[in-house]
Design a protein around this motif. Structure first.
Motif, mmCIF file in Angstrom:
data_model
loop_
_atom_site.group_PDB
_atom_site.id
_atom_site.type_symbol
_atom_site.label_atom_id
_atom_site.label_comp_id
_atom_site.label_asym_id
_atom_site.label_seq_id
_atom_site.Cartn_x
_atom_site.Cartn_y
_atom_site.Cartn_z
ATOM 1 N N GLY A 145 0.804 -1.209 0.000
ATOM 2 C CA GLY A 145 0.000 0.000 0.000
ATOM 3 C C GLY A 145 0.838 1.260 0.000
ATOM 4 O O GLY A 145 0.327 2.353 -0.244
ATOM 5 N N VAL A 146 2.143 1.118 0.265
ATOM 6 C CA VAL A 146 3.050 2.256 0.288
ATOM 7 C C VAL A 146 4.026 2.199 -0.881
ATOM 8 O O VAL A 146 4.175 3.155 -1.631
ATOM 9 N N SER A 147 4.703 1.061 -1.033
ATOM 10 C CA SER A 147 5.705 0.912 -2.098
ATOM 11 C C SER A 147 5.478 -0.411 -2.825
ATOM 12 O O SER A 147 5.301 -1.456 -2.197
ATOM 13 N N ARG A 148 5.510 -0.349 -4.143
ATOM 14 C CA ARG A 148 5.228 -1.538 -4.944
ATOM 15 C C ARG A 148 6.433 -2.057 -5.709
ATOM 16 O O ARG A 148 6.454 -3.204 -6.118
ATOM 17 N N ASN A 149 7.420 -1.196 -5.939
ATOM 18 C CA ASN A 149 8.543 -1.570 -6.792
ATOM 19 C C ASN A 149 9.828 -1.706 -5.982
ATOM 20 O O ASN A 149 10.211 -0.784 -5.253
ATOM 21 N N PHE A 150 10.471 -2.837 -6.112
ATOM 22 C CA PHE A 150 11.706 -3.120 -5.380
ATOM 23 C C PHE A 150 12.756 -3.648 -6.356
ATOM 24 O O PHE A 150 12.404 -4.251 -7.369
ATOM 25 N N PRO A 151 14.061 -3.410 -6.056
ATOM 26 C CA PRO A 151 14.642 -2.758 -4.869
ATOM 27 C C PRO A 151 14.231 -1.285 -4.771
ATOM 28 O O PRO A 151 13.956 -0.641 -5.775
ATOM 29 N N HIS A 152 14.244 -0.799 -3.532
ATOM 30 C CA HIS A 152 13.712 0.539 -3.278
ATOM 31 C C HIS A 152 14.414 1.164 -2.079
ATOM 32 O O HIS A 152 14.755 0.474 -1.114
#
Length: 331
Positions: free
Chosen positions: A56-63
């Motif tokens: 819900g906050v970050s979808r793409n990794f590495p980040h």
């Protein structure tokens, strides 16, 4: 090619997440007109969610997380800023799906940055950060809706957290009688040192949850946790009072009747710091650097470097931190 240190969150094949401090290259940063050498950042609950892989906050990794950054302009392709300018960046997409402030460099759209007011240092700006800015918006919401110190007590829920602690300090400094609500009885002295007139345990706020309205107690409320705590605060607000809400760590749901709004004229104000337009954003930062500048910024602050962030992220998710955690990129 310039290299720098950054906290990197990586997702493994089994969908678990790991955090480590790594060396990155400036050329790996996303597109954007403004390149900033970050001096300070700060740790917020949303950062910890991002660093834990919360979709819900970050979808793409590495980040690289970090929704706050303060530093010096290295270059600006659209001439909105000059090399050497000090800037503050909070909100927008920084640290969510754009590489964030837990790194020595960021590259962003110049429209996300605010020129640092003269009354604040870069360090002071990040002691405040998103949490302090959100607290400022909440206090401003009360003041602009004509809540005054003479009207009665102001309740602050989640009072030992980042937003809550700054709100307690801002309200007390403005002459309000502040009631800090917390689940951490051991932090009562901390809240009193920030200016709270009294401290209540959060369990006491939840008494008589079945009633549609409670005794009128508070002229205003700064709620940072949501859920049943927000519902109980609304029920306890006096006639014509104002409640601001900015958090949902307890719950995103609000189960409350319309009685306090209709029978007591209570107002509920939603507070959003992420997409706050630039003119009021600049105006509030000027206040925080001027008439609203806090005297207790050092008392609010624990300072760490990138290498200490991992343990602090776990601690904030467990509700074990109080005040503000400042991230010094030079440590």
């Amino acid at each position: 090619m310039t290299t720098f240190q950054a906290l990197l969150v990586e997702k493994s094949e089994d969908k678990t997440f790991s955090r480590s401090v790594v060396e990155r290259h400036v050329d790996e940063l996303p597109e954007g007109a403004l390149l900033v050498k970050v001096k300070y950042s700060s740790l917020n609950y949303k950062d910890a969610l991002s660093a834990s892989g919360n979709p819900g906050v970050s979808r793409n990794f590495p980040h690289t997380p970090g929704i706050d950054a303060a530093g010096t302009v290295v270059s600006c392709d659209d001439n909105a800023f000059n090399e050497g300018d000090d800037v503050i960046i909070t909100g927008y997409d920084l640290g969510m799906n754009t590489s964030g402030g837990f790194a020595e460099y960021i590259r962003i759209p110049s429209a996300w940055a605010v020129a640092k007011p003269d009354g604040l240092s870069l360090k002071e700006a990040m002691v405040l950060g998103t949490a302090g800015f959100t607290a400022g918006l909440s206090v401003q919401g009360l003041v602009e809706n004509n809540v005054t110190p003479e009207d009665g007590e102001i309740l602050v829920t989640g009072a030992t957290g980042g937003v809550g602690s700054v709100a307690v300090a801002l309200l007390a400094q403005a002459g309000f009688s502040v009631v800090g609500c917390t689940g951490k009885d051991s932090q009562a002295d901390f809240l009193m040192s920030l200016g709270a007139s009294r401290v209540i345990n959060r369990d006491s706020l939840l008494e008589n949850k079945e009633r549609p309205m409670l005794k009128e107690q508070y002229a205003g409320v700064v709620d940072t946790v949501g859920g049943e705590f927000l519902a109980q605060a609304i029920k306890s607000t006096q006639y014509g009072g104002v409640v601001t809400c900015c958090g949902l760590t307890a719950s995103a749901q609000l189960d409350v009747s319309v009685f306090p709004f209709i029978l007591r004229g209570v107002s509920l104000l939603g507070i959003d710091s992420v997409q706050c337009p630039m003119p009021p954003r600049v105006k509030l930062w000027d206040k925080l650097a001027g008439d609203w500048k806090l005297n207790q910024l050092e008392a609010l602050t624990t300072e760490v470097g990138l290498s200490q962030l991992d343990e602090k992220i776990d601690a904030i998710l467990k509700g074990q931190l109080s005040g503000r955690t400042l991230v010094n990129l030079d440590l």
